[in-house]
Every structure is written in structure tokens, then in C-alpha cells.
Design a protein around this motif. Structure first.
Motif, PDB file in Angstrom:
ATOM      1  N   PRO A   1      -0.658  -6.268  -3.590  1.00 42.24           N
ATOM      2  CA  PRO A   1      -2.120  -6.143  -3.567  1.00 42.24           C
ATOM      3  C   PRO A   1      -2.791  -6.751  -2.329  1.00 42.24           C
ATOM      4  CG  PRO A   1      -1.467  -7.865  -5.084  1.00 42.24           C
ATOM      5  CD  PRO A   1      -0.203  -7.244  -4.568  1.00 42.24           C
TER       6      PRO A   1
ATOM      7  N   LYS B   1      -1.178  -2.064  -1.254  1.00 42.36           N
ATOM      8  CA  LYS B   1      -0.658  -1.001  -2.123  1.00 42.36           C
ATOM      9  C   LYS B   1      -0.484  -1.577  -3.511  1.00 42.36           C
ATOM     10  CE  LYS B   1       1.706   1.186   1.693  1.00 42.36           C
ATOM     11  NZ  LYS B   1       2.941   1.501   2.341  1.00 42.36           N
ATOM     12  N   GLU B   2      -0.130  -0.726  -4.439  1.00 45.17           N
ATOM     13  CA  GLU B   2       0.051  -1.188  -5.821  1.00 45.17           C
ATOM     14  C   GLU B   2       1.123  -2.261  -5.917  1.00 45.17           C
ATOM     15  OE1 GLU B   2       0.505   1.708  -8.898  1.00 45.17           O
ATOM     16  OE2 GLU B   2      -1.044   2.980  -8.026  1.00 45.17           O
ATOM     17  N   ILE B   3       2.206  -2.088  -5.167  1.00 47.77           N
ATOM     18  CA  ILE B   3       3.313  -3.052  -5.206  1.00 47.77           C
ATOM     19  C   ILE B   3       2.859  -4.403  -4.678  1.00 47.77           C
ATOM     20  CG2 ILE B   3       5.618  -3.576  -4.324  1.00 47.77           C
ATOM     21  CD1 ILE B   3       6.008  -0.515  -4.081  1.00 47.77           C
TER      22      ILE B   3
END
Length: 153
Positions: A82, A78-80
Motif C-alpha cells: 500500500p 499497489k494492493e500487495i
């Protein structure tokens, strides 16, 4: 004395000496060859498995290749974060912990290798083991000590 039957393996006596086999297996680096040797005969199994599991590039191998796939999952990046996360989604059974311990006790060196990936499961980035998964393993303590001798960068 007749010819040996198909149930009597013909092995050179020097291959019955574990110290000689250990030296031979030490020079093998191909994990597929070591796995094949472990399946060849009982005389080779323990020594080949010791060599095969002696060094691991990543702790997640124990989970991905020893526990059944129904017990774990890979959470996509996820963006939080990688990197994909490996989590245990169902507590392993007593027999599954025994199998985990059977291989985990053979590990003597554990590397933290950011280049490792689980290609078998189409994961191309290194995995991070979820905190909950690690806590479950430490709580269950499937072997007397799952701590390898050294963790190397």
C-alpha cells in the motif's frame, strides 16, 4: 582606509568563529532557514549544511533531493504494497555519486519516520526504498561509509 567594496563582505569578527556559528545554527530548526544560510556565504555554507543534513527523517530524502529526477522514479502503491516505492532506474554518474556522498557524509542520525512524505512530488504516503536501489547504493559505496551513527525509530 576607504569604504569596503562590494566584493569585500563586512562581517562581524565573531561570525568568523566556527564554534559560535555552530551554536547559532544548532538552535535553528527550520530547514528553509538553514538552506538559505548555506547559500548566503562560504563562511556559513559548511556549518549550515552540516546542521541541515545532520538528521534525516527518511533515507529516501538523499535520493529524491540529491540525485537528478532522471535517475529515480516513484512506483505507485499497489494492493500487495500500500506504500509507494522509490527506485533508482538509471545508475548515477561518478559526479552524481560524488554529490550524493557530499551530503550523505553529513548525515549523523537517520530516523525511520512513517509520517514522512515527499510533497514536492505529490507523494502523500511514506516511501519505501526498493531493495534494488539500496543494493545499488551499497554496491557503489559512494562514500567510505553511508551508515549513520544511529538509526532512530
Amino acid at each position: 582606509m576607504g569604504a569596503p567594496s562590494c566584493h569585500e563582505p563586512v562581517v562581524h569578527p565573531c561570525l568568523a568563529i566556527s564554534e559560535i556559528l555552530r551554536e547559532i545554527f544548532y538552535f535553528l530548526d527550520d530547514r528553509h532557514d538553514l538552506a538559505a544560510l548555506a547559500r548566503t556565504c562560504r563562511a556559513f555554507m559548511d556549518l549550515a549544511l552540516d546542521r541541515l543534513w545532520h538528521e534525516l527523517p527518511d533515507f529516501t530524502i538523499l535520493i529524491c533531493f540529491v540525485l537528478p529526477e532522471s535517475r529515480w522514479q516513484i512506483v505507485p502503491p499497489k494492493e500487495i504494497n500500500p506504500r509507494p516505492i522509490l527506485n533508482i532506474v538509471a545508475s548515477p554518474s561518478v559526479n552524481e555519486w560524488k554529490r550524493f556522498a557530499y551530503y550523505a557524509t553529513r548525515v549523523k542520525k537517520l530516523f525511520y519516520n512513517t509520517r514522512f512524505s515527499v510533497k514536492k512530488y505529490a507523494v502523500t504516503r511514506p516511501l519505501i526504498i526498493a531493495r534494488e536501489a539500496l543494493e545499488l547504493i551499497l554496491e557503489a559505496n559512494p562514500c567510505e561509509s553511508i551508515h549513520p551513527t544511529r538509526i532512530l525509530p
